[in-house]
Design an enzyme around this catalytic site. Structure first.
Site, PDB file in Angstrom:
ATOM      1  N   ARG A   1     -21.603 -49.610 -12.394  1.00 53.18           N
ATOM      2  CA  ARG A   1     -21.587 -49.143 -13.786  1.00 53.18           C
ATOM      3  C   ARG A   1     -22.622 -49.849 -14.665  1.00 53.18           C
ATOM      4  O   ARG A   1     -22.885 -49.417 -15.784  1.00 53.18           O
ATOM      5  CB  ARG A   1     -20.199 -49.364 -14.385  1.00 53.18           C
ATOM      6  CG  ARG A   1     -19.097 -48.516 -13.755  1.00 53.18           C
ATOM      7  CD  ARG A   1     -17.764 -48.766 -14.443  1.00 53.18           C
ATOM      8  NE  ARG A   1     -16.681 -48.027 -13.810  1.00 53.18           N
ATOM      9  CZ  ARG A   1     -16.337 -46.776 -14.106  1.00 53.18           C
ATOM     10  NH1 ARG A   1     -17.020 -46.119 -15.036  1.00 53.18           N
ATOM     11  NH2 ARG A   1     -15.339 -46.184 -13.491  1.00 53.18           N
TER      12      ARG A   1
ATOM     13  N   ARG B   1       0.859  -1.183   0.000  1.00 55.67           N
ATOM     14  CA  ARG B   1       0.000   0.000   0.000  1.00 55.67           C
ATOM     15  C   ARG B   1       0.893   1.230   0.000  1.00 55.67           C
ATOM     16  O   ARG B   1       1.922   1.268   0.664  1.00 55.67           O
ATOM     17  CB  ARG B   1      -0.923  -0.017   1.210  1.00 55.67           C
ATOM     18  CG  ARG B   1      -1.723  -1.313   1.297  1.00 55.67           C
ATOM     19  CD  ARG B   1      -2.781  -1.278   2.369  1.00 55.67           C
ATOM     20  NE  ARG B   1      -3.369  -2.598   2.574  1.00 55.67           N
ATOM     21  CZ  ARG B   1      -4.318  -3.131   1.819  1.00 55.67           C
ATOM     22  NH1 ARG B   1      -4.784  -2.439   0.791  1.00 55.67           N
ATOM     23  NH2 ARG B   1      -4.803  -4.339   2.076  1.00 55.67           N
TER      24      ARG B   1
ATOM     25  N   ASN C   1     -18.254 -35.317 -19.101  1.00 62.24           N
ATOM     26  CA  ASN C   1     -18.667 -35.645 -20.466  1.00 62.24           C
ATOM     27  C   ASN C   1     -20.170 -35.822 -20.608  1.00 62.24           C
ATOM     28  O   ASN C   1     -20.628 -36.577 -21.464  1.00 62.24           O
ATOM     29  CB  ASN C   1     -17.971 -36.943 -20.903  1.00 62.24           C
ATOM     30  CG  ASN C   1     -18.376 -38.148 -20.047  1.00 62.24           C
ATOM     31  OD1 ASN C   1     -18.806 -37.999 -18.906  1.00 62.24           O
ATOM     32  ND2 ASN C   1     -18.230 -39.340 -20.596  1.00 62.24           N
TER      33      ASN C   1
ATOM     34  N   GLY D   1     -13.851 -11.515   5.184  1.00 60.04           N
ATOM     35  CA  GLY D   1     -15.033 -10.982   4.517  1.00 60.04           C
ATOM     36  C   GLY D   1     -15.585  -9.796   5.271  1.00 60.04           C
ATOM     37  O   GLY D   1     -16.548  -9.910   6.023  1.00 60.04           O
TER      38      GLY D   1
ATOM     39  N   ARG E   1     -18.994 -41.099 -26.389  1.00 62.51           N
ATOM     40  CA  ARG E   1     -19.494 -40.892 -25.028  1.00 62.51           C
ATOM     41  C   ARG E   1     -19.161 -39.494 -24.509  1.00 62.51           C
ATOM     42  O   ARG E   1     -18.557 -39.316 -23.453  1.00 62.51           O
ATOM     43  CB  ARG E   1     -18.925 -41.953 -24.066  1.00 62.51           C
ATOM     44  CG  ARG E   1     -19.429 -43.347 -24.347  1.00 62.51           C
ATOM     45  CD  ARG E   1     -18.684 -44.388 -23.536  1.00 62.51           C
ATOM     46  NE  ARG E   1     -18.895 -44.218 -22.104  1.00 62.51           N
ATOM     47  CZ  ARG E   1     -19.824 -44.845 -21.384  1.00 62.51           C
ATOM     48  NH1 ARG E   1     -20.666 -45.678 -21.967  1.00 62.51           N
ATOM     49  NH2 ARG E   1     -19.919 -44.647 -20.074  1.00 62.51           N
TER      50      ARG E   1
ATOM     51  N   ASP F   1     -12.175 -12.315  -1.119  1.00 61.09           N
ATOM     52  CA  ASP F   1     -13.525 -12.064  -0.595  1.00 61.09           C
ATOM     53  C   ASP F   1     -14.619 -12.312  -1.624  1.00 61.09           C
ATOM     54  O   ASP F   1     -15.783 -12.455  -1.273  1.00 61.09           O
ATOM     55  CB  ASP F   1     -13.651 -10.620  -0.096  1.00 61.09           C
ATOM     56  CG  ASP F   1     -12.840 -10.372   1.160  1.00 61.09           C
ATOM     57  OD1 ASP F   1     -12.337 -11.337   1.747  1.00 61.09           O
ATOM     58  OD2 ASP F   1     -12.698  -9.188   1.546  1.00 61.09           O
TER      59      ASP F   1
ATOM     60  N   MET G   1      -7.025 -39.237 -16.881  1.00 61.96           N
ATOM     61  CA  MET G   1      -8.258 -39.971 -17.164  1.00 61.96           C
ATOM     62  C   MET G   1      -9.167 -39.092 -18.027  1.00 61.96           C
ATOM     63  O   MET G   1      -8.811 -37.984 -18.400  1.00 61.96           O
ATOM     64  CB  MET G   1      -8.935 -40.378 -15.859  1.00 61.96           C
ATOM     65  CG  MET G   1      -8.110 -41.355 -15.029  1.00 61.96           C
ATOM     66  SD  MET G   1      -8.865 -41.813 -13.449  1.00 61.96           S
ATOM     67  CE  MET G   1     -10.038 -43.051 -14.006  1.00 61.96           C
ATOM     68  N   GLY G   2     -10.352 -39.612 -18.312  1.00 67.20           N
ATOM     69  CA  GLY G   2     -11.294 -38.856 -19.116  1.00 67.20           C
ATOM     70  C   GLY G   2     -11.866 -39.612 -20.284  1.00 67.20           C
ATOM     71  O   GLY G   2     -12.697 -39.086 -21.019  1.00 67.20           O
TER      72      GLY G   2
END
Length: 775
Positions: free
Chosen positions: A477, A86, A539, A207, A731, A164, A579-580
């Site tokens: 699954r 500051r 996905n 806050g 997919r 904040d 992954m994915g």
């Protein structure tokens, strides 16, 4: 951070100063890095203004040119490497004269300022005063008339760095998500010790004028009571709080948690501190409550994945704004709004932000809450419902126990595990009871329903689920086969199930679609069915983000950080696999968040020509002094160019210049406790889903839908038309919003020269275009 070498080219026609001011926030370094590198790719010369406006006033070495490597290895670091302070001198005219003179010494008349509303307000005042300051410097002979004429205006772009999250008009400011991570880690840790001793803890969070951190932490942490500045409690709040905490203990809670924002007050404007709450609990309940003031730990630590990838995009957009600004341009804030990069008028947004505390002071609490956005008010209502235990007095009329006529809603998980499933199930039970539903838990997915493993769930049955990873109900699954549909229909009828809430991934959606498609043959399926997206692959149709994807991304980023740290000591290329399946979300976003040089996606494919080009670039990088080169491969980027094959190709082409290591990050991406974002989103999505079920059940209809987050808003789509949005073979949805962010990798991670301005990506427009279905 290092400055550019003394002989670095600084003759670019456009020179941009970047500074951080006010309180630090995690993610500032990611923004600085993006501003610097994007500016260089646009042909501009970036300068660091060290220590905020204090550095501008001091001049000298406090204003230094930067090159590509100046901002290397800072993406993962907390705080701000260019410093912040500051400056009282900057508030005075003499200080502003010095700042203008020092900036003009380097021909800087464009700034990217990263800070809070105070910093940006001071910046705008400096911008307004600039013509007069320049004229005075010229009159004094401190700058030449030619230099004064060449810099008639100061062009300013702002980024809000504030944990904040107090900027009106923006959904999330830089540092907020990381601060929530710190707070939730503390709440989760404190909760275990509090439960051990059956004790109450009071957590004070930051806050001063904004209760976002307190409210979201209370929702995500499963807390009992929250005090926020925007909605001071009415008279008698002490009795209300004590009653609520006492009822929670009667309902089976072993601990109580109260969250207080540091700026909380009563309706007379008197501060309510954590110690005030402690005193009330001691006097009225005889509780020996403990106080934890988190303080600056909320600002500390590594930035979250979100505060890296989003800050990177914001920084790129800010650099573009600064380079293309003209003397007539009005200052703007580049911010995230509805999951998009947006340009907001700077002073208009700052005035709106500062007006919130005036609304509170005038007693317009409804207006103050509304100013924070619709989501803030919604979460206040949701928190009140979820944190209020049912009345246990058998002689009293219960307002949360199901009535004899209540509808029976079954919760079922399907598909792969996603962190946040427990949070979603807990929210479903507590919000469902408020709808006067009888809530049923199906254990073990659709096989569990076939086996009759269905149990009624009460308010206290889901106590403790909010922050736990895994899935207490279990998930499978398996998609129901044609042969199983009759038995499923009988199970639904025998358990008198009036509606299904299915929380899960792609197989969950396919299962629900199967039921809806067979309604004519099996009347038992003529009930409302709602799908809630929960998949680390991200996905699913109708939602830009799925429950669990943020947690998986943070897990991936943590693993990649460790990999980079281990590899940085030697000349090494590291090839990591995320992954994915055939959706590249995790690969791309972790690449942006960790500064990967190359990311391979199934959506783009992979060719030998690309690998040859990438290998040549990698060799050139190491010859130029690079220590580490990170490549990320989506697990199904290519059938033939596997993780091992890529490593061998890069090793062969390096000819010993560097070594190559490779690793699949694996299932750690599915593990761990859900992140703050996943807990909050799970709660929002389930609340919307239950509202839809309530409408259907009241109307006696059985429309079926899947809910999701699109453009920052929760919406729903008819399940019968789900296939219109899907690439079933891959997919994944036909349109994926994040595909518009692919160019961020090359822009800020590949130092390959200046890009023509017309080829510079506009990430805000790119994301919107990618998210919109084609005609």
């Amino acid at each position: 951070m290092t400055a550019a070498p003394a002989n670095a080219p600084t003759d670019a026609p456009v020179r941009i100063g970047v500074l951080t001011s006010g309180g630090d926030a995690q993610g500032m370094n990611a923004a600085v890095r993006a501003v610097v590198r994007a500016a260089l790719r646009m042909g501009a010369q970036p300068y660091a203004v060290m220590e905020g406006w204090a550095g501008a006033v001091a001049g000298g070495d406090s204003i230094r040119p930067l090159n590509w490597d100046s901002v290397g290895s800072i993406l993962h670091r907390g705080g701000t490497v260019i410093g912040t302070a500051r400056s009282a001198e900057f508030r005075e005219r003499d200080g502003q004269l010095a700042a203008a003179r020092n900036l003009l010494e380097h021909d800087i008349d464009r700034l990217v300022v990263i800070g809070g509303d105070g910093s940006l307000t001071g910046t705008d005042a400096f911008r307004t005063n600039w013509p007069g300051l320049v004229a005075e410097l010229a009159e004094r002979g401190e700058i030449s008339p030619e230099k004064a004429a060449a810099h008639p205006a100061l062009m300013v772009t702002g980024l809000v760095g504030s944990i904040d999250n107090d900027l009106v008009g923006a959904d999330m400011t830089i540092g907020t998500d990381s601060a929530l991570h710190r707070i939730l880690e503390a709440i989760d840790d404190i909760s275990s010790t509090a439960a051990s001793h059956q004790r109450t803890f009071i957590i004070e969070v930051m806050g001063r004028h904004c209760g976002y951190l307190a409210l979201m932490a209370a929702v995500a942490g499963g807390c009992d009571y929250v005090l926020v500045p925007e909605l001071p409690p009415a008279g008698g709040w002490e009795e209300d709080m004590c009653r609520k905490l006492a009822k929670g203990r009667e309902a089976g809670r072993r601990e109580s948690m109260v969250v207080v924002a540091e700026g909380a007050t009563d309706r007379s404007g008197n501060p309510i501190s954590a110690d005030d709450v402690k005193r009330v609990l001691s006097e009225r309940l005889g509780e020996d409550a403990r106080v934890t003031i988190l303080g600056h730990v909320q600002r500390g630590g590594k930035p979250s994945a979100y505060d890296r990838w989003m800050s990177t995009l914001l920084g790129c957009a800010a650099a573009h704004e600064a380079v293309t600004a003209t003397p007539e341009s009005e200052p703007v804030i580049i911010a995230e709004r509805h999951n998009r990069i947006s340009r907001l008028p700077m002073m208009e947004q700052i005035r709106a932000t500062r007006a919130v505390k005036d609304l509170v002071a005038s007693g317009d609490y409804e207006g103050a809450v509304a100013a924070r956005g619709a989501s803030f008010g919604e979460m206040l209502r949701i928190f009140e419902t979820m944190s209020t235990p049912p009345e246990l007095d058998p002689d009293a009329a219960s307002d949360q126990s199901p009535s004899a006529e209540s509808k029976r809603v079954a919760i079922i998980h399907a598909g792969g595990l996603a962190p946040g499933m427990n949070t979603a199930a807990r929210a479903a039970v507590r919000l469902g009871l408020d709808h006067d539903f009888t809530m049923l838990g199906v254990y073990g997915g659709f096989p569990g329903l076939l086996d009759g493993d269905v149990r009624e769930l009460s308010w206290d049955d889901v106590e403790g689920w909010v922050g736990d990873g895994g899935a207490e109900l279990g998930t499978r699954r398996e998609i129901p086969t044609i042969e199983q549909l009759y038995s499923l229909g009988r199970a639904i009828e025998s358990h008198r199930i009036d509606a299904l809430l299915i929380i899960g991934g792609f197989n969950a959606y396919l299962s629900a679609y199967e039921l809806v498609s067979e309604r004519d043959r099996y009347p038992a399926f003529k009930i409302p069915i709602i799908c809630v997206p929960a998949s680390i692959d991200n996905n699913l149709p109708g939602s830009e983000l799925s429950i669990g994807a943020d947690t998986a991304l943070n897990n991936a980023v943590g693993a990649l950080d460790s990999i980079k740290q281990s590899a940085a000591a030697s000349h090494r290329c590291f090839v990591a696999e995320s992954m994915g399946r055939k959706c590249g979300y995790l690969a791309l976003m972790s690449g942006i968040a960790t500064g990967a040089e190359r990311v391979y996606l199934n959506e783009d494919g992979l060719t030998l020509a690309q690998l040859a080009q990438d290998s040549a670039r990698m060799v050139d990088s190491f010859r130029s002094g690079r220590q580490l080169y990170l490549v990320i491969r989506n697990e199904r980027a290519s059938k033939n160019y596997t993780l091992d094959v890529l490593a061998k190709i890069f090793s062969q082409e390096g000819h010993g210049l560097y070594d190559v290591r490779h690793a699949a990050i694996g299932h750690l991406q599915q593990g761990g406790d859900p992140s703050a974002f996943d807990r909050i989103m799970a709660t929002k999505l389930v609340a919307h889903a239950l509202d839809l079920l309530a409408e259907q059940l009241e109307a006696g209809t059985y429309h079926s839908s899947y809910v999701g987050l699109t453009g920052g808003r929760i919406s729903h789509h008819r399940l019968e038309r789900m296939n219109d949005e899907l690439d079933l073979a891959s997919r994944r949805p036909l349109h994926q919003w994040w595909m518009g962010l692919r160019e961020a990798i090359s822009l800020v991670s590949q130092n390959s020269g200046v890009i023509p301005m017309e080829d510079i990506p506009d990430f805000g427009a790119a994301v919107s275009a990618a998210a919109a279905p084609s005609e």
